[in-house]
Design a protein around this motif. Structure first.
Motif, PDB file in Angstrom:
ATOM      1  N   ALA A 162       0.818  -1.217   0.000  1.00  0.00           N
ATOM      2  CA  ALA A 162       0.000   0.000   0.000  1.00  0.00           C
ATOM      3  C   ALA A 162       0.851   1.265   0.000  1.00  0.00           C
ATOM      4  O   ALA A 162       0.364   2.335  -0.376  1.00  0.00           O
ATOM      5  CB  ALA A 162      -0.933  -0.004   1.206  1.00  0.00           C
ATOM      6  N   LEU A 163       2.110   1.175   0.389  1.00  0.00           N
ATOM      7  CA  LEU A 163       2.982   2.356   0.387  1.00  0.00           C
ATOM      8  C   LEU A 163       3.118   2.958  -1.005  1.00  0.00           C
ATOM      9  O   LEU A 163       3.204   4.178  -1.158  1.00  0.00           O
ATOM     10  CB  LEU A 163       4.365   2.001   0.936  1.00  0.00           C
ATOM     11  N   ASP A 164       3.143   2.122  -2.023  1.00  0.00           N
ATOM     12  CA  ASP A 164       3.238   2.633  -3.393  1.00  0.00           C
ATOM     13  C   ASP A 164       2.008   3.467  -3.746  1.00  0.00           C
ATOM     14  O   ASP A 164       2.116   4.498  -4.405  1.00  0.00           O
ATOM     15  CB  ASP A 164       3.404   1.485  -4.387  1.00  0.00           C
ATOM     16  N   MET A 165       0.847   3.025  -3.303  1.00  0.00           N
ATOM     17  CA  MET A 165      -0.384   3.779  -3.563  1.00  0.00           C
ATOM     18  C   MET A 165      -0.354   5.115  -2.822  1.00  0.00           C
ATOM     19  O   MET A 165      -0.796   6.136  -3.342  1.00  0.00           O
ATOM     20  CB  MET A 165      -1.595   2.956  -3.147  1.00  0.00           C
ATOM     21  N   VAL A 166       0.165   5.093  -1.607  1.00  0.00           N
ATOM     22  CA  VAL A 166       0.263   6.331  -0.823  1.00  0.00           C
ATOM     23  C   VAL A 166       1.199   7.309  -1.514  1.00  0.00           C
ATOM     24  O   VAL A 166       0.910   8.506  -1.598  1.00  0.00           O
ATOM     25  CB  VAL A 166       0.744   6.028   0.617  1.00  0.00           C
ATOM     26  N   ASP A 167       2.325   6.807  -2.020  1.00  0.00           N
ATOM     27  CA  ASP A 167       3.275   7.674  -2.725  1.00  0.00           C
ATOM     28  C   ASP A 167       2.649   8.342  -3.944  1.00  0.00           C
ATOM     29  O   ASP A 167       2.984   9.475  -4.280  1.00  0.00           O
ATOM     30  CB  ASP A 167       4.518   6.885  -3.133  1.00  0.00           C
ATOM     31  N   GLU A 168       1.727   7.667  -4.596  1.00  0.00           N
ATOM     32  CA  GLU A 168       1.035   8.262  -5.742  1.00  0.00           C
ATOM     33  C   GLU A 168      -0.032   9.257  -5.294  1.00  0.00           C
ATOM     34  O   GLU A 168      -0.178  10.332  -5.872  1.00  0.00           O
ATOM     35  CB  GLU A 168       0.382   7.172  -6.586  1.00  0.00           C
ATOM     36  N   LEU A 169      -0.786   8.900  -4.248  1.00  0.00           N
ATOM     37  CA  LEU A 169      -1.879   9.756  -3.787  1.00  0.00           C
ATOM     38  C   LEU A 169      -1.403  11.053  -3.142  1.00  0.00           C
ATOM     39  O   LEU A 169      -2.085  12.073  -3.212  1.00  0.00           O
ATOM     40  CB  LEU A 169      -2.756   8.997  -2.778  1.00  0.00           C
ATOM     41  N   VAL A 170      -0.247  11.021  -2.508  1.00  0.00           N
ATOM     42  CA  VAL A 170       0.214  12.179  -1.749  1.00  0.00           C
ATOM     43  C   VAL A 170       0.437  13.404  -2.641  1.00  0.00           C
ATOM     44  O   VAL A 170       0.265  14.537  -2.200  1.00  0.00           O
ATOM     45  CB  VAL A 170       1.481  11.830  -0.934  1.00  0.00           C
ATOM     46  N   TRP A 171       0.759  13.193  -3.904  1.00  0.00           N
ATOM     47  CA  TRP A 171       1.007  14.318  -4.803  1.00  0.00           C
ATOM     48  C   TRP A 171      -0.276  14.919  -5.363  1.00  0.00           C
ATOM     49  O   TRP A 171      -0.263  16.020  -5.910  1.00  0.00           O
ATOM     50  CB  TRP A 171       1.930  13.889  -5.945  1.00  0.00           C
ATOM     51  N   GLY A 172      -1.386  14.242  -5.196  1.00  0.00           N
ATOM     52  CA  GLY A 172      -2.653  14.731  -5.726  1.00  0.00           C
ATOM     53  C   GLY A 172      -3.529  15.440  -4.716  1.00  0.00           C
ATOM     54  O   GLY A 172      -4.630  15.861  -5.051  1.00  0.00           O
ATOM     55  N   THR A 173      -3.060  15.583  -3.482  1.00  0.00           N
ATOM     56  CA  THR A 173      -3.863  16.223  -2.447  1.00  0.00           C
ATOM     57  C   THR A 173      -2.976  16.987  -1.474  1.00  0.00           C
ATOM     58  O   THR A 173      -1.789  16.699  -1.356  1.00  0.00           O
ATOM     59  CB  THR A 173      -4.696  15.166  -1.670  1.00  0.00           C
TER      60      THR A 173
END
Length: 134
Positions: free
Chosen positions: A42-53
């Protein structure tokens, strides 16, 4: 059941705790490995989401079988990850907020070395928060 992990910027866990405490050593060993695998994925998903919010609390970022993964990212990009089996958005958000406060206090302590083991006082505080919110 909840499993909390704090990961520094290099995806290396610097702290982890389970709520409530594991009952048997054998169960803990096998479950612990599975928990870390799910959170690491799930860390990979967090790394992607963090730049969009701009929000620190990212809510539920992943789901694996009957477990949910929620995330919180600090200003320094430390990630708080929580693997839990019950949907409790308000409790999870409040837990992350309180854990973040404890984390900031830990980092502001002039006697704390960021490369050292996390002190027992931080562990006690996080476990107390786990009992309070879950």
């Amino acid at each position: 059941f909840c499993f909390f992990v704090t990961a520094a910027t290099k995806k290396k866990p610097i702290y982890q705790a389970e709520f409530p405490e594991a009952r048997s050593q054998r169960r803990e060993d096998t479950l612990h490995l599975n928990q870390l695998t799910v959170i690491h994925a799930a860390l990979d998903m967090v790394d992607e989401l963090v730049w969009g919010t701009q929000a620190m609390y990212l809510k539920q970022v992943d789901r694996f079988n009957d477990f949910y993964v929620s995330a919180f990212v600090t200003a320094s990009h430390a990630r708080f990850m929580l693997l839990h089996d019950a949907r409790n958005e308000d409790g999870v958000k409040q837990f992350f907020t309180d854990a973040y406060e404890a984390y900031v206090r830990l980092l502001m302590n002039p006697f704390f070395d960021s490369g050292a083991k996390v002190p027992a006082s931080f562990d006690q505080r996080i476990r107390l928060l786990g009992k309070k919110h879950f």
